[in-house]
Every structure is written in C-alpha cells, then in structure tokens.
Design an enzyme around this catalytic site. Structure first.
Site, PDB file in Angstrom:
ATOM      1  N   GLY A  79      -6.564 -18.426 -32.855  1.00 34.58           N
ATOM      2  CA  GLY A  79      -7.655 -18.409 -31.886  1.00 34.58           C
ATOM      3  C   GLY A  79      -7.620 -19.561 -30.897  1.00 34.58           C
ATOM      4  CB  CYS A  80      -6.039 -22.774 -30.724  1.00 32.26           C
ATOM      5  SG  CYS A  80      -7.242 -23.330 -31.943  1.00 32.26           S
TER       6      CYS A  80
END
Length: 146
Positions: A60-61
């Site tokens: 999710g980064c």
C-alpha cells in the site's frame, strides 16, 4: 552489527507524539517541516540489506517501505527503511511513537495523531495512504502479540 530496531526516546507513545508535535511547530512552513522529517529518517538505525525484500515490504506504499519487528521483554521493537528520503522520515516518525512499546500501548495509540499533526493534509494522497498502511502494519503486528 548495530541494533536495527528503534529505541524509544520518550517514556510513552503519548509523550513521543507530544514531542514530535512540538518539534514540528518550531517550523513556520511545510518545506522546513519536510526537511526536519527527512533528517529524522537519516537518523534511523541501519536497516539490514537482507531485509529489503518482499517478505518485509509494507503493502500500500507508493515508495518501497520495509519493516521488521521483534519482541523483547514484552515490548515490540520495529526497524524500518524506505527508498525515498521523505518516506524514511515518516517511517522514523512512526517508529519513534510505536517502537519499544507494549502491544497494548500500540493498540491504544490511534494513528489519528498523524492527521492532528497536519501530516496527512500536507502529504500527497499516495504518501498519506502509505503512512496509513505503515501504521496499520505496526498495529497488525501488535494485535498478533497482544
């Protein structure tokens, strides 16, 4: 080898949040605050190269972020790194709050402080989502250890 896990500077997560908030308030504009956050990242303990792999990657980064946790004397310690300077600083900021705390203290410390500091509004949407993913990862580890 240097211990890659972040040691707490303050006695509690709440004290760490208060200290970081005060430090950020010393700067009038966000460019200076970003520089301060980048400098925090430069002070992270060296992250072992062998941990910069998919098993340690935080999903999710936008930038690549890696984290590892260990339990010592009932407290969780975290190590972290990123391939982006500002994101390494955000990792350092989060770990200053959460590393070296009991699983319960981590779970009791809502990452809403990121919003209260104005960090989420100041960051791009992708970076904001990324730091939320990092906070979620720390809390997931704490939940498995609580």
């Amino acid at each position: 080898m240097t211990d890659p896990f972040v040691q707490p500077e303050e006695a509690t997560a709440a004290e760490a949040i208060a200290a970081i908030t005060e430090e950020l308030e010393l700067f009038d504009d966000w460019m200076d605050r970003y520089q301060f956050i980048i400098d925090m990242g430069r002070k992270l303990p060296p992250f072992p190269g062998g941990w910069a792999d998919d098993a340690h990657r935080v999903p999710g980064c936008q930038s690549r972020v890696w984290m590892e946790a260990t339990r010592r004397d009932g407290k969780l310690y975290f190590a972290g790194s990123s391939d982006a300077a500002i994101v390494s600083g955000l990792v350092a900021l989060l770990l200053r709050v959460y590393s070296g705390r009991s699983p319960q203290e981590i779970l009791d410390t809502d990452p809403v402080f990121l919003k209260e500091m104005g960090l989420l509004e100041a960051l791009s949407t992708n970076r904001g989502n990324g730091i939320a993913s990092m906070a979620r990862k720390v809390r997931e580890v704490a939940a498995t250890q609580a």
